[in-house]
Design a protein around this motif. Structure first.
Motif, PDB file in Angstrom:
ATOM      1  N   MET A  84       0.897  -1.073  -0.177  1.00 52.77           N
ATOM      2  CA  MET A  84      -0.270   0.317  -0.307  1.00 52.77           C
ATOM      3  C   MET A  84       0.672   1.348  -0.486  1.00 52.77           C
ATOM      4  SD  MET A  84      -2.197   1.695   0.007  1.00 52.77           S
ATOM      5  CE  MET A  84      -3.532   0.095  -0.137  1.00 52.77           C
ATOM      6  N   GLU A  94       3.293  10.851  -9.147  1.00 50.16           N
ATOM      7  CA  GLU A  94       2.984  11.439 -10.508  1.00 50.16           C
ATOM      8  C   GLU A  94       1.876  12.717 -10.463  1.00 50.16           C
ATOM      9  OE1 GLU A  94       1.373   9.632 -12.800  1.00 50.16           O
ATOM     10  OE2 GLU A  94       0.086  11.822 -13.943  1.00 50.16           O
ATOM     11  N   GLN A  98       3.137  16.539 -11.807  1.00 47.49           N
ATOM     12  CA  GLN A  98       1.478  17.152 -12.786  1.00 47.49           C
ATOM     13  C   GLN A  98       2.554  18.531 -12.033  1.00 47.49           C
ATOM     14  OE1 GLN A  98      -2.289  16.216 -11.227  1.00 47.49           O
ATOM     15  NE2 GLN A  98      -2.289  13.411 -12.539  1.00 47.49           N
ATOM     16  N   GLY A 113      -3.905  23.685  -7.245  1.00 45.32           N
ATOM     17  CA  GLY A 113      -4.575  22.222  -6.428  1.00 45.32           C
ATOM     18  C   GLY A 113      -4.184  20.801  -6.986  1.00 45.32           C
ATOM     19  N   VAL A 114      -2.746  21.006  -7.432  1.00 53.07           N
ATOM     20  CA  VAL A 114      -2.101  19.415  -7.510  1.00 53.07           C
ATOM     21  C   VAL A 114      -1.148  19.478  -5.681  1.00 53.07           C
ATOM     22  CG1 VAL A 114      -0.311  17.983  -8.250  1.00 53.07           C
ATOM     23  CG2 VAL A 114      -2.206  19.394 -10.285  1.00 53.07           C
ATOM     24  N   THR A 117      -3.932  18.703  -3.238  1.00 54.44           N
ATOM     25  CA  THR A 117      -4.009  17.714  -2.674  1.00 54.44           C
ATOM     26  C   THR A 117      -2.928  16.467  -2.376  1.00 54.44           C
ATOM     27  OG1 THR A 117      -5.188  17.639  -5.325  1.00 54.44           O
ATOM     28  CG2 THR A 117      -4.810  15.457  -4.662  1.00 54.44           C
ATOM     29  N   LYS A 128      -0.501   7.404   8.546  1.00 55.75           N
ATOM     30  CA  LYS A 128       0.179   5.563   8.298  1.00 55.75           C
ATOM     31  C   LYS A 128       0.959   4.992   8.360  1.00 55.75           C
ATOM     32  CE  LYS A 128      -2.986   6.171   4.629  1.00 55.75           C
ATOM     33  NZ  LYS A 128      -3.135   4.754   3.478  1.00 55.75           N
TER      34      LYS A 128
ATOM     35  N   SER B   6      -4.690   0.007   3.853  1.00 56.98           N
ATOM     36  CA  SER B   6      -5.437   1.441   3.176  1.00 56.98           C
ATOM     37  C   SER B   6      -6.716   1.821   3.409  1.00 56.98           C
ATOM     38  CB  SER B   6      -5.831   0.031   2.237  1.00 56.98           C
ATOM     39  OG  SER B   6      -7.437  -0.268   2.709  1.00 56.98           O
ATOM     40  N   PHE B   7      -7.627   2.390   2.414  1.00 52.65           N
ATOM     41  CA  PHE B   7      -8.481   3.201   3.248  1.00 52.65           C
ATOM     42  C   PHE B   7     -10.057   2.156   2.382  1.00 52.65           C
ATOM     43  CE2 PHE B   7      -5.784   7.143   3.229  1.00 52.65           C
ATOM     44  CZ  PHE B   7      -6.665   7.369   4.044  1.00 52.65           C
ATOM     45  N   LYS B 332     -12.990  21.101   2.346  1.00 44.42           N
ATOM     46  CA  LYS B 332     -11.720  20.596   2.108  1.00 44.42           C
ATOM     47  C   LYS B 332     -11.811  19.662   2.604  1.00 44.42           C
ATOM     48  CE  LYS B 332      -7.729  22.411   3.944  1.00 44.42           C
ATOM     49  NZ  LYS B 332      -6.630  22.832   2.842  1.00 44.42           N
ATOM     50  N   PHE B 336     -11.658  16.352  -1.326  1.00 39.61           N
ATOM     51  CA  PHE B 336     -10.765  15.264  -0.753  1.00 39.61           C
ATOM     52  C   PHE B 336     -11.190  13.430  -0.577  1.00 39.61           C
ATOM     53  CE2 PHE B 336      -7.543  12.589   1.159  1.00 39.61           C
ATOM     54  CZ  PHE B 336      -6.507  12.665   0.262  1.00 39.61           C
ATOM     55  N   TRP B 339     -11.639  12.744  -4.186  1.00 45.39           N
ATOM     56  CA  TRP B 339     -10.168  12.402  -4.962  1.00 45.39           C
ATOM     57  C   TRP B 339      -9.730  10.778  -4.826  1.00 45.39           C
ATOM     58  CZ3 TRP B 339      -5.810  10.791  -4.033  1.00 45.39           C
ATOM     59  CH2 TRP B 339      -4.438  11.068  -4.859  1.00 45.39           C
ATOM     60  N   GLN B 343      -9.832   7.915  -7.149  1.00 38.71           N
ATOM     61  CA  GLN B 343      -9.032   7.303  -7.484  1.00 38.71           C
ATOM     62  C   GLN B 343      -9.320   5.943  -6.767  1.00 38.71           C
ATOM     63  OE1 GLN B 343      -6.406   7.236  -3.891  1.00 38.71           O
ATOM     64  NE2 GLN B 343      -5.991   5.637  -5.509  1.00 38.71           N
ATOM     65  N   LEU B 354      -4.374   9.272 -12.408  1.00 38.89           N
ATOM     66  CA  LEU B 354      -4.815  10.177 -11.293  1.00 38.89           C
ATOM     67  C   LEU B 354      -6.248  10.575 -11.433  1.00 38.89           C
ATOM     68  CD1 LEU B 354      -1.943  11.090  -9.125  1.00 38.89           C
ATOM     69  CD2 LEU B 354      -3.205   9.259  -9.134  1.00 38.89           C
ATOM     70  N   ASN B 357      -7.990  17.210  -9.940  1.00 41.00           N
ATOM     71  CA  ASN B 357      -7.432  17.129  -8.632  1.00 41.00           C
ATOM     72  C   ASN B 357      -7.902  17.913  -7.225  1.00 41.00           C
ATOM     73  OD1 ASN B 357      -6.960  20.704  -8.306  1.00 41.00           O
ATOM     74  ND2 ASN B 357      -5.575  20.162  -9.722  1.00 41.00           N
ATOM     75  N   MET B 358      -8.102  18.566  -6.282  1.00 41.96           N
ATOM     76  CA  MET B 358      -9.074  18.934  -5.834  1.00 41.96           C
ATOM     77  C   MET B 358      -9.708  20.335  -5.797  1.00 41.96           C
ATOM     78  SD  MET B 358      -6.862  17.672  -1.762  1.00 41.96           S
ATOM     79  CE  MET B 358      -8.665  18.809  -0.638  1.00 41.96           C
ATOM     80  N   ASN B 359      -8.899  20.845  -6.791  1.00 43.89           N
ATOM     81  CA  ASN B 359      -9.781  22.586  -6.928  1.00 43.89           C
ATOM     82  C   ASN B 359      -9.988  22.516  -8.153  1.00 43.89           C
ATOM     83  OD1 ASN B 359      -8.139  23.666  -5.204  1.00 43.89           O
ATOM     84  ND2 ASN B 359      -6.735  25.459  -6.478  1.00 43.89           N
TER      85      ASN B 359
END
Lengths: 163, 427
Positions: A84, A94, A98, A113-114, A117, A128, B6-7, B332, B336, B339, B343, B354, B357-359
């Motif tokens: 993971m 990645e 970007q 934005g990138v 994120t 984690k 993991s999520f 916020k 996310f 995203w 993903q 991917l 992005n968030m914006n």
């Protein structure tokens, strides 16, 4: 010495400490790069992002080439947490790619934005690792601590020297 | 947290989103009520219309947002397993919506049957929610200040529910209950116990993460929720005789503990390594400044007594602190979550590309405009406490503020659907 002091001492002496400290250093580099780029100084931004990219790439490779294989060999867990973490490294690579692309075309909005994120992904990833994976590594790799700890420290020191 | 890191334990997107997308509509309704009834709602906290307005915010807007956030936050941040989140949300979400609606209608119409129905519906919906999330936060092996704060907050929600149902029953059946003191106990557990401690527990996790601040000091993050719950406990022990000066001393102590969380958060903000001030950060900062102003305002009754000061404190707490921070947090976490879920979805469709992005889920500029609207709304609401003629304009502005938020959140939800339908080809 009280119990919390012993815990603190043990924590300080952990094998993965160099990596944990390096997370904070990479955070600083990220914050610098983001501030410079969003300030519109594109030339300096490219330098800052490249510095951040070089350091974090070195961090990823230290984990992928040294820590994770040692953990997998010791525990036999090859498709669990380390897999993971590798996947998330790929996602962060990645996103950093970007970031470079948006810098090249001086796209402030896109960069923001990138970066946003990447920041949250990176922070979740670090949390984690620091709360779960690193303590697992510290426990399972304790016998190799002297050798492996030194190797991890050397690799991280080298990353810092390069930038 | 699950050892595979993991999520996968994050709930389906519809689970938190149904709560998040509903929340602002209660704010719009609150604005409408203020627009229709005007300054009569800002004179005394005991006016039926005022109680309806307050519950549109606390049992509507805040409860929806906080329940949705908990269902997302518990699995991701603490690794707690929530039993069948999809079913839980499908049951609890409409029950809470209906319950809040019934309660507001009960206050406005003063009908015993409506109070009874609201009480039962809350007991069923919120009771079920509390049982399931309690199991998750008590069973998780995770430790630390956030988990402890969540446990205390959920226990406080149970007390809030129990006292709320008792009040509703008392009003419905005309029981000889000391209603105002019981309402004071109910409000203390709801705002000080549940809402603020939950906010603190979430802050311990997200403030360092979003703004790269140092962590909250361990003595503070562990001590603050206990200190607050102790003050709320002492407050409850005064029941039913809230006589002075004990009442003022305990109230001020509680507000001081709450303000200490605001001051600590501002202190951490000042030491943040991230230099960018995004809209979410501005909302958060506004909430923390409101907490400090709340403490200063709570000192006023020591020198000057006026029922409107209580209303001022209420406006500041509800719209300055809680509304602002929830608003900022939604800006916020929703992009996310989009995203993260996209993903994961792209991964199942065999592409490693991917998501946007968030914006690209909602431009920062759109959030920023709504922040300015919210700031202006808060200002006019606070002024309206002292200048009655501003009450209706404040209602209109609140409708605009919440409407804008609803629109922006809907855009984020639609962005998820839009990008989900357009899975990029693998490179």
């Amino acid at each position: 010495m009280t119990v919390p002091d012993i815990e603190w001492f043990l924590k300080m002496a952990a094998l993965t400490d160099p990596l944990q400290h390096h997370h904070k250093h990479c955070d600083d580099l990220f914050a610098d790069a983001e501030a410079v780029a969003l300030g519109g100084d594109w030339l300096r931004a490219k330098e800052s992002v490249t510095r951040f990219q070089t350091e974090i790439e070195c961090h990823f490779r230290t984990e992928e080439e040294l820590l994770f294989p040692a953990f997998e060999a010791e525990t036999g867990m090859t498709i669990g947490p380390t897999q993971m973490m590798r996947l998330e490294h790929a996602q962060m690579r990645e996103l950093i790619g970007q970031m470079q692309t948006t810098l090249a075309v001086e796209d402030r909005e896109g960069f923001g934005g990138v970066a946003e994120t990447l920041l949250i992904l990176m922070q979740q990833h670090n949390m984690k690792e620091e709360n779960i994976l690193y303590p697992m590594c510290d426990r399972s790799l304790a016998p190799q601590e002297a050798v492996l700890g030194r190797q991890l420290q050397d690799r991280i020191d080298l990353a810092c020297q390069m930038t | 947290m699950h050892p595979n890191l993991s999520f996968e334990q994050a709930p389906p997107i519809s689970v938190p989103y149904r709560f998040f997308l509903t929340a602002p509509w209660f704010g719009i309704a609150a604005g409408l009520l203020l627009l229709v009834q005007g300054d009569a709602l800002l004179v005394s906290r005991w006016a039926p219309g005022t109680l309806a307005l307050v519950h549109l915010v606390v049992a509507g807007f805040m409860l929806q947002a906080m329940c949705g956030a908990l269902l997302q936050f518990i699995p991701v941040a603490t690794g707690g397993n929530i039993w069948r989140p999809h079913w839980l949300a499908a049951l609890v979400h409409p029950l809470l919506m209906v319950a809040a609606g019934l309660l507001v209608a009960a206050f406005l119409a003063q009908r015993p049957g409506l109070f009874m129905a609201a009480g039962y519906t809350f007991a069923l919906g919120l009771g079920f929610f509390i049982v399931v999330v309690s199991l998750a936060v008590w069973r998780t092996p995770a430790q630390g200040a956030t988990v402890i704060a969540l446990r205390i907050a959920i226990a406080a929600l149970l007390v809030t529910l129990a006292t709320g149902v008792t009040l509703a029953t008392g009003l419905a059946k005309g029981l000889l209950l000391p209603l105002p003191p019981l309402a004071d106990v109910h409000a203390a557990w709801g705002l000080g116990g549940w809402a603020l401690i939950l906010l603190a527990g979430v802050s311990y996790f997200v403030v360092p993460m979003f703004q790269l601040t140092p962590a909250y000091p361990a003595w503070f993050s562990r001590g603050m929720p206990w200190a607050l719950v102790a003050v709320v406990g002492i407050w409850s022990a005064l029941f039913p005789d809230f006589s002075e000066p004990l009442r003022s001393i305990v109230l001020l102590s509680g507000v001081a503990v709450a303000a200490s969380y605001g001051a600590m958060t501002l202190h951490l903000h000042a030491r943040r390594r991230r230099k960018v001030s995004d809209t979410s950060f501005l909302f958060f900062r506004l909430a923390m400044l409101s907490l400090l102003l709340l403490l200063l305002s709570a000192l006023i009754p020591l020198f000057w007594e006026d029922e409107r000061i209580t209303v001022w404190l209420g406006v500041l707490a509800l719209f300055g602190v809680f509304f602002s921070v929830i608003n900022g947090m939604l800006y916020k976490i929703m992009p996310f979550i989009n995203w993260l879920q996209l993903q994961r979805y792209y991964g199942t469709r065999g592409t490693q590309v991917l998501p946007p992005n968030m914006n690209q889920m909602l431009p920062e500029s759109r959030m920023r405009i709504q922040f300015h609207v919210h700031l202006a709304t808060l200002g006019v609401l606070l002024l309206a406490v002292w200048v009655p003629v501003l009450a209706r304009p404040a209602g209109l502005m609140l409708m605009l503020d919440c409407g804008w938020l609803a629109f922006n959140l809907l855009q984020i939800g639609l962005a998820y659907r839009h990008f989900k339908d357009r899975v990029p080809e693998a490179a």
